[in-house]
Design a protein around this motif. Sequence first.
Motif, PDB file in Angstrom:
ATOM      1  N   GLU A   1       0.705  -1.106   0.166  1.00 35.05           N
ATOM      2  CA  GLU A   1       0.004  -0.235   0.092  1.00 35.05           C
ATOM      3  C   GLU A   1       0.769   1.314   0.106  1.00 35.05           C
ATOM      4  O   GLU A   1       2.023   1.339   0.569  1.00 35.05           O
ATOM      5  N   ILE A   2       0.445   2.246  -0.500  1.00 29.23           N
ATOM      6  CA  ILE A   2       1.040   3.586  -0.661  1.00 29.23           C
ATOM      7  C   ILE A   2       0.879   4.034   0.812  1.00 29.23           C
ATOM      8  O   ILE A   2       0.076   4.389   1.313  1.00 29.23           O
ATOM      9  N   PRO A   3       2.212   4.390   1.508  1.00 29.62           N
ATOM     10  CA  PRO A   3       2.099   5.140   2.928  1.00 29.62           C
ATOM     11  C   PRO A   3       1.512   6.238   3.019  1.00 29.62           C
ATOM     12  O   PRO A   3       1.491   7.175   2.176  1.00 29.62           O
ATOM     13  N   LYS A   4       0.749   6.672   3.942  1.00 25.97           N
ATOM     14  CA  LYS A   4      -0.013   7.874   4.160  1.00 25.97           C
ATOM     15  C   LYS A   4       0.999   8.764   4.879  1.00 25.97           C
ATOM     16  O   LYS A   4       0.708   9.775   4.867  1.00 25.97           O
ATOM     17  N   LYS A   5       1.986   8.425   5.689  1.00 24.74           N
ATOM     18  CA  LYS A   5       2.888   9.535   6.091  1.00 24.74           C
ATOM     19  C   LYS A   5       4.461   9.081   5.463  1.00 24.74           C
ATOM     20  O   LYS A   5       4.607   7.908   5.086  1.00 24.74           O
ATOM     21  N   PRO A   6       5.104  10.115   5.404  1.00 16.01           N
ATOM     22  CA  PRO A   6       6.370  10.096   4.919  1.00 16.01           C
ATOM     23  C   PRO A   6       7.096   8.755   5.757  1.00 16.01           C
ATOM     24  O   PRO A   6       7.017   8.588   6.815  1.00 16.01           O
ATOM     25  N   THR A   7       8.006   7.940   4.833  1.00 17.07           N
ATOM     26  CA  THR A   7       8.813   6.904   5.473  1.00 17.07           C
ATOM     27  C   THR A   7      10.131   7.033   5.285  1.00 17.07           C
ATOM     28  O   THR A   7      10.491   7.813   4.286  1.00 17.07           O
ATOM     29  N   THR A   8      10.944   6.527   5.537  1.00 16.19           N
ATOM     30  CA  THR A   8      12.696   6.514   5.556  1.00 16.19           C
ATOM     31  C   THR A   8      12.817   5.605   4.307  1.00 16.19           C
ATOM     32  O   THR A   8      12.134   4.671   3.814  1.00 16.19           O
ATOM     33  N   VAL A   9      13.977   5.705   3.827  1.00 15.40           N
ATOM     34  CA  VAL A   9      14.523   4.846   2.799  1.00 15.40           C
ATOM     35  C   VAL A   9      15.591   3.919   3.433  1.00 15.40           C
ATOM     36  O   VAL A   9      16.060   3.180   2.703  1.00 15.40           O
ATOM     37  N   GLU A  10      15.352   3.498   4.772  1.00 19.59           N
ATOM     38  CA  GLU A  10      16.081   2.749   5.314  1.00 19.59           C
ATOM     39  C   GLU A  10      16.036   1.278   4.712  1.00 19.59           C
ATOM     40  O   GLU A  10      14.761   0.769   4.558  1.00 19.59           O
ATOM     41  N   GLY A  11      17.299   0.486   4.316  1.00 16.25           N
ATOM     42  CA  GLY A  11      17.039  -0.915   3.946  1.00 16.25           C
ATOM     43  C   GLY A  11      17.083  -0.743   2.589  1.00 16.25           C
ATOM     44  O   GLY A  11      16.762  -2.043   1.710  1.00 16.25           O
TER      45      GLY A  11
END
Length: 118
Positions: free
Chosen positions: A11-21
């Motif tokens: 799903e498209i995240p509703k909040k900004p996420t990190t690019v970790e990993g």
Amino acid sequence: MFFSKRTKIQEIPKKPTTVEGWKQVLIYPIEDLLVPLGLFAPFPYNLVHTDSIYAAETIASPYPFGGLNGSLLTSFVRKGVANRIERARRFLPEGYTFVIWDAFRTLEVQQALFDWFY
């Protein structure tokens, strides 16, 4: 060409996420030929319109006259993608088609894009 392998649709995240990993995403080669789309492509791929934005083919391009280093006038996609675009095109109302602005990018174009935005 390399693509990430996903086991399920995310799903498209509703909040900004990190690019970790991001470096842990598995990639694998796709053994599918690149084929041209547009005016000079063989039938039926010539029925899909293209606009070579990186080559500054039209005034719609935001890039300098003559285009970016490594840009191509012809858009190339994997043959499987071209076949799916062609199948989908047949479902469009008469007089309509798809216009492809971006597809395969050479390494030179990717570097030129980085330099342009940097």
